[in-house]
Design a protein around this motif. Sequence first.
Motif, PDB file in Angstrom:
ATOM      1  N   ALA A 169      92.788 -37.405 -68.871  1.00 50.13           N
ATOM      2  CA  ALA A 169      91.921 -37.326 -68.158  1.00 50.13           C
ATOM      3  C   ALA A 169      90.554 -37.403 -68.776  1.00 50.13           C
ATOM      4  CB  ALA A 169      91.076 -36.491 -67.260  1.00 50.13           C
ATOM      5  N   VAL A 170      89.559 -37.804 -68.808  1.00 47.68           N
ATOM      6  CA  VAL A 170      88.100 -37.715 -69.503  1.00 47.68           C
ATOM      7  C   VAL A 170      86.946 -36.823 -68.877  1.00 47.68           C
ATOM      8  CG1 VAL A 170      85.788 -38.578 -70.330  1.00 47.68           C
ATOM      9  CG2 VAL A 170      88.449 -39.649 -70.617  1.00 47.68           C
ATOM     10  N   ILE A 171      86.908 -35.283 -69.354  1.00 50.45           N
ATOM     11  CA  ILE A 171      86.056 -34.357 -68.521  1.00 50.45           C
ATOM     12  C   ILE A 171      84.641 -34.493 -69.643  1.00 50.45           C
ATOM     13  CG2 ILE A 171      85.723 -32.227 -68.025  1.00 50.45           C
ATOM     14  CD1 ILE A 171      88.776 -32.282 -67.603  1.00 50.45           C
ATOM     15  N   LEU A 172      83.785 -34.365 -68.925  1.00 45.33           N
ATOM     16  CA  LEU A 172      82.235 -34.606 -69.160  1.00 45.33           C
ATOM     17  C   LEU A 172      81.841 -33.599 -69.250  1.00 45.33           C
ATOM     18  CD1 LEU A 172      80.025 -37.178 -69.999  1.00 45.33           C
ATOM     19  CD2 LEU A 172      78.554 -34.771 -68.960  1.00 45.33           C
ATOM     20  N   VAL A 173      80.949 -32.424 -70.171  1.00 47.28           N
ATOM     21  CA  VAL A 173      80.752 -31.132 -70.120  1.00 47.28           C
ATOM     22  C   VAL A 173      79.166 -31.080 -70.726  1.00 47.28           C
ATOM     23  CG1 VAL A 173      82.456 -30.241 -69.676  1.00 47.28           C
ATOM     24  CG2 VAL A 173      81.997 -29.610 -72.231  1.00 47.28           C
ATOM     25  N   ASN A 174      78.652 -30.212 -70.175  1.00 49.38           N
ATOM     26  CA  ASN A 174      77.224 -29.640 -71.347  1.00 49.38           C
ATOM     27  C   ASN A 174      77.072 -28.906 -71.886  1.00 49.38           C
ATOM     28  OD1 ASN A 174      76.796 -27.281 -69.421  1.00 49.38           O
ATOM     29  ND2 ASN A 174      76.076 -27.246 -67.994  1.00 49.38           N
ATOM     30  N   ARG A 175      76.602 -28.408 -72.883  1.00 50.91           N
ATOM     31  CA  ARG A 175      76.343 -27.169 -73.914  1.00 50.91           C
ATOM     32  C   ARG A 175      76.952 -25.872 -73.295  1.00 50.91           C
ATOM     33  NH1 ARG A 175      72.432 -27.312 -78.444  1.00 50.91           N
ATOM     34  NH2 ARG A 175      71.153 -27.877 -76.247  1.00 50.91           N
ATOM     35  N   GLU A 176      76.695 -25.495 -72.144  1.00 46.45           N
ATOM     36  CA  GLU A 176      77.434 -23.939 -71.739  1.00 46.45           C
ATOM     37  C   GLU A 176      78.433 -24.627 -71.260  1.00 46.45           C
ATOM     38  OE1 GLU A 176      75.166 -21.275 -71.995  1.00 46.45           O
ATOM     39  OE2 GLU A 176      74.010 -22.767 -73.632  1.00 46.45           O
ATOM     40  N   LEU A 177      79.439 -25.463 -71.774  1.00 48.38           N
ATOM     41  CA  LEU A 177      80.831 -25.293 -71.507  1.00 48.38           C
ATOM     42  C   LEU A 177      81.144 -25.785 -69.373  1.00 48.38           C
ATOM     43  CD1 LEU A 177      82.402 -23.171 -73.887  1.00 48.38           C
ATOM     44  CD2 LEU A 177      81.256 -25.051 -74.200  1.00 48.38           C
ATOM     45  N   GLN A 178      80.300 -26.489 -68.779  1.00 45.70           N
ATOM     46  CA  GLN A 178      79.942 -26.757 -67.265  1.00 45.70           C
ATOM     47  C   GLN A 178      80.192 -27.951 -67.114  1.00 45.70           C
ATOM     48  OE1 GLN A 178      76.353 -25.316 -66.430  1.00 45.70           O
ATOM     49  NE2 GLN A 178      76.549 -23.303 -65.783  1.00 45.70           N
ATOM     50  N   VAL A 179      81.011 -28.245 -66.484  1.00 43.13           N
ATOM     51  CA  VAL A 179      81.702 -29.182 -65.835  1.00 43.13           C
ATOM     52  C   VAL A 179      81.151 -30.467 -65.512  1.00 43.13           C
ATOM     53  CG1 VAL A 179      83.387 -31.215 -64.793  1.00 43.13           C
ATOM     54  CG2 VAL A 179      84.100 -29.356 -66.143  1.00 43.13           C
ATOM     55  N   LEU A 180      80.489 -31.579 -65.691  1.00 43.78           N
ATOM     56  CA  LEU A 180      79.363 -32.439 -64.777  1.00 43.78           C
ATOM     57  C   LEU A 180      80.203 -33.142 -64.451  1.00 43.78           C
ATOM     58  CD1 LEU A 180      76.171 -32.517 -67.538  1.00 43.78           C
ATOM     59  CD2 LEU A 180      76.561 -30.604 -65.876  1.00 43.78           C
ATOM     60  N   ASP A 181      81.395 -33.797 -65.157  1.00 41.68           N
ATOM     61  CA  ASP A 181      81.962 -35.037 -64.234  1.00 41.68           C
ATOM     62  C   ASP A 181      82.958 -35.248 -64.976  1.00 41.68           C
ATOM     63  OD1 ASP A 181      82.024 -36.962 -62.083  1.00 41.68           O
ATOM     64  OD2 ASP A 181      80.527 -38.060 -62.598  1.00 41.68           O
ATOM     65  N   TYR A 182      83.993 -36.034 -64.388  1.00 40.48           N
ATOM     66  CA  TYR A 182      85.407 -36.279 -65.159  1.00 40.48           C
ATOM     67  C   TYR A 182      85.684 -37.784 -64.232  1.00 40.48           C
ATOM     68  CZ  TYR A 182      87.568 -33.403 -61.123  1.00 40.48           C
ATOM     69  OH  TYR A 182      88.113 -33.492 -59.951  1.00 40.48           O
ATOM     70  N   ALA A 183      86.579 -38.380 -64.943  1.00 37.08           N
ATOM     71  CA  ALA A 183      87.761 -39.706 -65.202  1.00 37.08           C
ATOM     72  C   ALA A 183      89.104 -39.548 -65.057  1.00 37.08           C
ATOM     73  CB  ALA A 183      86.903 -40.380 -64.982  1.00 37.08           C
TER      74      ALA A 183
END
Length: 544
Positions: free
Chosen positions: A244-258
């Motif tokens: 997978a590829v996972i995108l998170v904000n700088r507060e380490l919360q997942v915003l979206d993933y593939a």
Amino acid sequence: MAVKNFLSGLAVMVVIAMVNPVLAGDVPVNSWLADGAYPVSHHNAGQTDSTPVDGPNVGKRLSADEVKSVPLLWSSAPTFKNVNGERIVIAANPAGIIKVKASGEDFALVSNVPYPGREDVHAKITDEKLRETMLSMDQKRRNKQDLRLLINSLWMFVKFEINFRTFPSGAYSVIDRDGYHYTNFDRQFLVKSFDGNDVDAPLVPVKHANIVEQLSPEDAEQVSYLLGITMTYDGHIVAAAGGAVILVNRELQVLDYAMFPGEKVENSIAVDENNGIYVVTSKNMHKLVWTGSSLSRDAADGAWSSPYEVMEEGEALKMGAASHGSGTTPSLLGFGADEDRLVVISDGSPDGANLVAFWRDEIPADFRQKPGTLSRRIADQIPIEISATTIEASPVTHDNGVLVINTTYPEPGPIPGDLISNAFLAGTTRPAPLGLKKFSWLPEEDRFVEAWSMPEIDNTDWMPPAVSTSNGLVYIANRRDDNYEYLAADWETGEVKAVWPFPDDSVLYNNWGGITVFLEDGDLLLGGFFAIKRYDIGGLRSAE
């Protein structure tokens, strides 16, 4: 996707392009990264291993007094930031995070802290144990004792609790523009650390999160680990994970993933100035696009996927590789308005590794698929010839050039995936992977040609070189008669201009799995097993 999301994403891309101009024909500056020459692994978001630092060009044998070191188990490449005229080096590693004051000529330990909840592992890695292990390794190496050296290498897995849970921790890092440091640990966690931007204060974790647990239960079952991380041009963390590829904000919360079902992700990732995200799996090269609201795989947003050549499952690992498909983090090539925009990798062809370039954006309308390639997305591929299986050190890119090294061990250790034994046996009691090549991209002909080669370079340490865009030299790790050294060669011709033999043949000076890094004064900053090292060579420059 919805028109509203598309327009929102387009606006983000326009703003990014305006505030991140191309500098000297190289990678656009990511304003969300920390001030300094090395805030992210592989030097920049494009993962080019090119640096604006004007490195040294006068060679000499270095003395022990010209090397400063701080002990640790292993570090791929320390990152650093500059705050109020002070330089702070941060070395994430399997046991924790080390902070070093590197202002002026300093290289002094400030703090060494464990990852949250991993204090037991941290306590096992003492300076005394590291020193004892180095001395034992040196004795076996100098006596050319293959079996004893093999046993010593294998014993490190037990002695330092090196396993799938610990060893990938800290392999890649990012420092953001506010001075926060991010890395992966304990397979599924990201940790955010801070020191208040005070050079003398300890760097401590301020937040950590299990990223995989934030996925849906069905997808979380398919994602076993995190590995590479980098930062988008709008300030988000992108993590490469197992499948997978996972995108998170700088507060380490997942915003979206593939997700990539049935595919392994074993390298880090590159990002372009339009937030195109490039990830290579064990089967395909993928481009995703962060639109500002979602991680898109839609062709309308510029995303695409292409297969490339790979060996049958498990064959590459038997040959000493660390990856099932490509072993390289994708490297971007071409940033000027009139340049071809490509992304390059090594494939895993059973006939020997190829250098493969993919069109990053739209495929030119008049481009015809090359014979023997697996898709029209492939701009060209050319046999590297010197490496029997995939390259494990990422390609170095600058202007229209790509440099690759051979990383195939001729006689790997007996256990597939045992990287430590190969690191200490090759070049000492067994043959080393030899040779590197530079290729040039011919934009008028849409093809690669070989520019020059160095057949005798010892690549036991799997060390990507680094090219200085300021002086036109490329800096290359080597071993000569089992002694570690660095050399500088002309990027255009391959002519060697300077050599820096290290003080002696001790394994202290190994660079295994590292990346070539320079401080702004030109001093060499290297990782590897047992220590991070600062080499006082920055002042070695000719008067010209």
